[in-house]
Scaffold this motif. Sequence first.
Motif, PDB file in Angstrom:
ATOM      1  N   UNK A 165      44.368  36.150  31.089  1.00 45.56           N
ATOM      2  CA  UNK A 165      44.780  37.019  32.190  1.00 45.56           C
ATOM      3  C   UNK A 165      44.397  36.364  33.515  1.00 45.56           C
ATOM      4  N   UNK A 166      45.272  36.456  34.510  1.00 41.76           N
ATOM      5  CA  UNK A 166      45.038  35.774  35.782  1.00 41.76           C
ATOM      6  C   UNK A 166      44.049  36.508  36.676  1.00 41.76           C
ATOM      7  N   UNK A 167      43.727  35.861  37.783  1.00 41.97           N
ATOM      8  CA  UNK A 167      42.908  36.504  38.805  1.00 41.97           C
ATOM      9  C   UNK A 167      43.704  37.620  39.467  1.00 41.97           C
ATOM     10  N   UNK A 168      43.009  38.606  39.951  1.00 41.69           N
ATOM     11  CA  UNK A 168      43.647  39.693  40.700  1.00 41.69           C
ATOM     12  C   UNK A 168      44.404  39.107  41.892  1.00 41.69           C
ATOM     13  N   UNK A 169      45.680  39.448  41.990  1.00 37.47           N
ATOM     14  CA  UNK A 169      46.484  38.977  43.120  1.00 37.47           C
ATOM     15  C   UNK A 169      47.031  37.571  42.984  1.00 37.47           C
ATOM     16  N   UNK A 170      46.770  36.906  41.867  1.00 38.49           N
ATOM     17  CA  UNK A 170      47.200  35.514  41.710  1.00 38.49           C
ATOM     18  C   UNK A 170      48.710  35.382  41.858  1.00 38.49           C
ATOM     19  N   UNK A 171      49.111  34.362  42.608  1.00 37.83           N
ATOM     20  CA  UNK A 171      50.528  34.087  42.795  1.00 37.83           C
ATOM     21  C   UNK A 171      51.149  34.719  44.025  1.00 37.83           C
ATOM     22  N   UNK A 172      50.426  35.652  44.665  1.00 34.08           N
ATOM     23  CA  UNK A 172      50.957  36.332  45.855  1.00 34.08           C
ATOM     24  C   UNK A 172      50.205  35.875  47.098  1.00 34.08           C
ATOM     25  N   UNK A 173      50.863  35.985  48.234  1.00 35.05           N
ATOM     26  CA  UNK A 173      50.209  35.757  49.525  1.00 35.05           C
ATOM     27  C   UNK A 173      49.900  37.106  50.154  1.00 35.05           C
ATOM     28  N   UNK A 186      43.910  45.205  42.644  1.00 37.73           N
ATOM     29  CA  UNK A 186      42.793  45.169  43.593  1.00 37.73           C
ATOM     30  C   UNK A 186      41.960  46.458  43.531  1.00 37.73           C
ATOM     31  N   UNK A 187      42.603  47.584  43.259  1.00 37.70           N
ATOM     32  CA  UNK A 187      41.866  48.847  43.108  1.00 37.70           C
ATOM     33  C   UNK A 187      40.976  48.788  41.874  1.00 37.70           C
ATOM     34  N   UNK A 188      41.490  48.202  40.793  1.00 29.99           N
ATOM     35  CA  UNK A 188      40.687  48.031  39.588  1.00 29.99           C
ATOM     36  C   UNK A 188      39.461  47.163  39.880  1.00 29.99           C
ATOM     37  N   UNK A 189      39.668  46.036  40.537  1.00 32.59           N
ATOM     38  CA  UNK A 189      38.575  45.125  40.857  1.00 32.59           C
ATOM     39  C   UNK A 189      37.549  45.791  41.771  1.00 32.59           C
ATOM     40  N   UNK A 190      38.034  46.500  42.765  1.00 29.85           N
ATOM     41  CA  UNK A 190      37.140  47.186  43.704  1.00 29.85           C
ATOM     42  C   UNK A 190      36.305  48.243  42.988  1.00 29.85           C
ATOM     43  N   UNK A 191      36.926  48.992  42.079  1.00 28.30           N
ATOM     44  CA  UNK A 191      36.211  50.053  41.377  1.00 28.30           C
ATOM     45  C   UNK A 191      35.166  49.482  40.417  1.00 28.30           C
ATOM     46  N   UNK A 192      35.443  48.293  39.895  1.00 29.75           N
ATOM     47  CA  UNK A 192      34.475  47.630  39.017  1.00 29.75           C
ATOM     48  C   UNK A 192      33.407  46.891  39.821  1.00 29.75           C
ATOM     49  N   UNK A 193      33.567  46.910  41.156  1.00 29.01           N
ATOM     50  CA  UNK A 193      32.647  46.209  42.057  1.00 29.01           C
ATOM     51  C   UNK A 193      32.566  44.730  41.695  1.00 29.01           C
ATOM     52  N   UNK A 194      33.733  44.186  41.390  1.00 34.18           N
ATOM     53  CA  UNK A 194      33.813  42.774  41.046  1.00 34.18           C
ATOM     54  C   UNK A 194      34.202  41.946  42.251  1.00 34.18           C
ATOM     55  N   UNK A 253      49.666  55.551  44.404  1.00 39.98           N
ATOM     56  CA  UNK A 253      49.625  55.960  43.000  1.00 39.98           C
ATOM     57  C   UNK A 253      49.309  54.768  42.089  1.00 39.98           C
ATOM     58  N   UNK A 254      49.764  53.590  42.491  1.00 43.79           N
ATOM     59  CA  UNK A 254      49.439  52.387  41.734  1.00 43.79           C
ATOM     60  C   UNK A 254      47.930  52.122  41.801  1.00 43.79           C
ATOM     61  N   UNK A 255      47.344  52.350  42.953  1.00 44.67           N
ATOM     62  CA  UNK A 255      45.895  52.190  43.097  1.00 44.67           C
ATOM     63  C   UNK A 255      45.157  53.170  42.191  1.00 44.67           C
ATOM     64  N   UNK A 256      45.667  54.378  42.098  1.00 46.70           N
ATOM     65  CA  UNK A 256      45.045  55.376  41.217  1.00 46.70           C
ATOM     66  C   UNK A 256      45.073  54.904  39.769  1.00 46.70           C
ATOM     67  N   UNK A 257      46.152  54.230  39.391  1.00 46.83           N
ATOM     68  CA  UNK A 257      46.245  53.699  38.030  1.00 46.83           C
ATOM     69  C   UNK A 257      45.203  52.600  37.809  1.00 46.83           C
ATOM     70  N   UNK A 258      44.996  51.772  38.820  1.00 47.72           N
ATOM     71  CA  UNK A 258      43.982  50.727  38.731  1.00 47.72           C
ATOM     72  C   UNK A 258      42.591  51.308  38.553  1.00 47.72           C
ATOM     73  N   UNK A 259      42.301  52.363  39.279  1.00 50.58           N
ATOM     74  CA  UNK A 259      40.997  53.025  39.165  1.00 50.58           C
ATOM     75  C   UNK A 259      40.844  53.653  37.785  1.00 50.58           C
TER      76      UNK A 259
END
Length: 313
Positions: A192-200, A231-239, A285-291
Amino acid sequence: MKKQLIIGTRSSPLALWQAEFTKTELSRHFPELDIKLKLVKTTGDVLLDSPLSKIGDMGLFTKDIEKHLIAKEIDLAVHSLKDVPTGTPEGLIITSFTEREDTRDVIISKGGVKLKELPANAKMATSSLRRMSQLLSLRPDLDIRDIRGNLNTRFQKFNAGEFDAMMLAYAGVYRLNFSDRISEILPHEVMLPAVGQGALGIETRVDDEQTREIVRILNHANTEYCCRAERALLRHLQGGCQIPIGAYGSFQNGTLRLLAYVGSVDGKVGLHDEITKTGLTSPEQAEEAGIALAEKLLAQGADAILSQIRKTR
């Protein structure tokens, strides 16, 4: 409408490609704009003698550019989104998520050997704990070696024979025309890639509405949904960028599917899970899914894994 825009960017070949791409796309939509680049050397570009995991990752490749943005010396900053911390400084915002390149990781190896075919104890170069964790879960015999520097520098080190293989993001390899060096493209089921990989991520000042209106033209809605969920998933995991967390979101016809991985650095412990949400009509709503997916992982023990990693860093 503004007559001039100044883009802040790192000076590495890949960063310059990204900034020039942004400049070209903006010029195509706004040919009357005079767009210039301002090159900024970041902490991550200077501190090359230590592994990223040892020196921290809180904006190593973004903070110095953001200082110029806050000081109004530039109008926008162009970042690899995977380098951008999930909490932006006060007064700044990611205004646009550009259309994503292929998010997968690739293997560059001697003789074009694939991951499973590498000899026992092969020297594998990567600066990413995320890649290290997933690699060792598949091939615990690998001798993981840290590698720093921009993409061109990494290829120089590889060509000099320092390593048997190295792992990189497909997006950078493709953008700098190194695709012919790829030995294997790893599917998301394997890596699995890094969060946000491939996007600017195009960052602006919150109160600079003229610039924000201009750069919004480059925002890709599907990419925004996916990246904001990740990014919401990563933020919630405090990663952060140097924590073994991988994620990949896909979004189509209102349905988001988000995959995630949390693992120990040695790859001996790893959690995989996913979530699917339908009927989404907003990035929030996508952020809510990440959380929600982060909560599932925490319930399975992700916090214990991550806490142990933080103690040893």
